[in-house]
Scaffold this motif. Structure first.
Motif, short mmCIF file in Angstrom:
data_model
loop_
_atom_site.label_atom_id
_atom_site.label_comp_id
_atom_site.label_asym_id
_atom_site.label_seq_id
_atom_site.Cartn_x
_atom_site.Cartn_y
_atom_site.Cartn_z
N LEU A 80 0.98 -1.24 -0.01
CA LEU A 80 0.03 -0.15 0.01
C LEU A 80 0.71 1.36 -0.24
O LEU A 80 1.63 1.54 0.96
CB LEU A 80 -0.84 -0.10 1.24
N ASP A 81 0.50 2.13 -1.04
CA ASP A 81 1.29 3.42 -1.11
C ASP A 81 0.46 4.44 -0.16
O ASP A 81 -0.64 4.22 0.15
CB ASP A 81 1.33 3.95 -2.69
N ILE A 82 1.51 5.24 0.23
CA ILE A 82 0.71 6.33 1.17
C ILE A 82 -0.05 7.39 0.38
O ILE A 82 -1.05 7.68 0.79
CB ILE A 82 1.71 7.02 1.98
N GLY A 83 0.67 8.24 -0.73
CA GLY A 83 0.13 9.20 -1.21
C GLY A 83 -0.80 8.76 -2.52
O GLY A 83 -0.36 8.63 -3.58
N LEU A 84 -1.99 8.51 -2.27
CA LEU A 84 -2.73 7.89 -3.29
C LEU A 84 -4.05 8.96 -3.51
O LEU A 84 -4.65 9.57 -2.51
CB LEU A 84 -3.60 6.65 -2.53
N PRO A 85 -4.67 8.97 -4.39
CA PRO A 85 -5.91 9.69 -4.83
C PRO A 85 -6.71 8.68 -4.23
O PRO A 85 -7.08 7.66 -4.27
CB PRO A 85 -6.15 9.88 -6.40
N GLY A 86 -7.81 9.57 -3.99
CA GLY A 86 -9.36 9.05 -3.30
C GLY A 86 -9.12 8.81 -1.68
O GLY A 86 -10.16 9.39 -1.21
N MET A 87 -8.26 8.20 -1.34
CA MET A 87 -8.14 8.10 0.14
C MET A 87 -6.64 7.89 0.23
O MET A 87 -5.83 6.85 -0.45
CB MET A 87 -8.84 6.69 0.52
N ASP A 88 -5.98 8.33 1.29
CA ASP A 88 -4.31 8.05 1.45
C ASP A 88 -4.05 6.62 2.04
O ASP A 88 -5.00 6.14 2.81
CB ASP A 88 -3.77 9.10 2.45
N GLY A 89 -2.89 6.18 1.94
CA GLY A 89 -2.64 4.91 2.73
C GLY A 89 -2.95 4.68 4.22
O GLY A 89 -3.30 3.79 4.70
N PHE A 90 -2.49 5.86 4.84
CA PHE A 90 -2.45 5.74 6.12
C PHE A 90 -4.21 5.59 6.74
O PHE A 90 -4.51 4.85 7.57
CB PHE A 90 -2.26 7.15 6.77
#
Length: 227
Positions: A52-62
């Motif tokens: 899982l990447d952290i900086g994602l569109p839609g919802m961040d990984g954290f």
């Protein structure tokens, strides 16, 4: 049957190379670039592990990782994959519930080895209720008892005891205990000693026979009356 992985990464070049490499290694791999779409896939399919990447569109990984942990108390393993190398970001990842954390740029063989290690731990530790002698620990309800007496632990104390019980009767090294609490960036050795002290007060303090034993120069283990 091959382990099924979900790779969540919005960099298409990285995503393609990771998917190709892991498929060659024998995994069944799904890929997605959006956090919300990943959540829908996880709800619909029985994955064995998520990268899982952290900086994602839609919802961040954290946020996604934390939501998975709150929704499922026996969750699938998560490896965080990110360009953020700050200690604070790593700690946030582990606080959100990540099982491991890999910083970009990374070597694909290293990702492969980490996936294998996390899967091995997950499969070995699937049992919900752990028992060692008088101790029982419910990984779902997070309740701990010794001789039917409830024991209250904070989050780090629970993590330490869970690791000691899962590895029993082996000795758990200082390095592994530190990693369970802080990942690859542990504070000084006094911090671990402080948490072990509090754990001993809770688990051994009210009883005549201590169960948490220090193995000098190595780490800690649990002992029972039968040993």
């Amino acid at each position: 049957m091959a382990d099924r992985l979900l790779i969540v990464e919005d960099n298409r070049d990285i995503l393609a190379s990771v998917v190709d490499y892991l498929e060659i290694k024998g995994f069944e791999v799904d890929a997605i670039e959006n956090g919300q779409a990943a959540r829908a896939l996880i709800q619909a399919h029985p994955y064995d592990l998520v990268v899982l990447d952290i900086g994602l569109p839609g919802m961040d990984g954290f946020t996604l990782c934390k939501e998975l942990r709150e929704r499922d108390r026996n969750p699938l393993p998560v490896i965080m994959l990110t360009a953020r190398d700050a200690v604070e970001d790593r700690l946030l990842g582990f606080e959100a519930g990540a099982d491991d954390y890999l910083v970009k740029p990374f070597a694909l063989p290293e990702l492969h080895q980490r996936i294998k290690a996390v899967l091995k731990r997950s499969q070995r530790n699937f049992e919900r209720v752990l028992r060692v002698g008088e101790l029982s620990l419910d990984t779902a309800s997070r309740q701990v008892h010794r001789s039917a007496q409830p024991i209250k632990l904070d989050r780090k104390g629970f993590a330490l005891l869970e690791l000691l019980m899962k590895q029993w009767p082996d000795v758990v090294s200082h390095e592994d205990l530190n990693h369970a609490l802080w990942g690859d960036e542990p504070p000084d050795s006094a911090a671990l000693k402080s948490h072990i002290y509090r754990l001993r007060q809770a688990v051994d303090g009210p009883f005549d026979s201590p169960m948490i034993r220090n193995v000098a120069g190595t780490g800690y283990t649990l002992v029972t009356d039968a040993q």
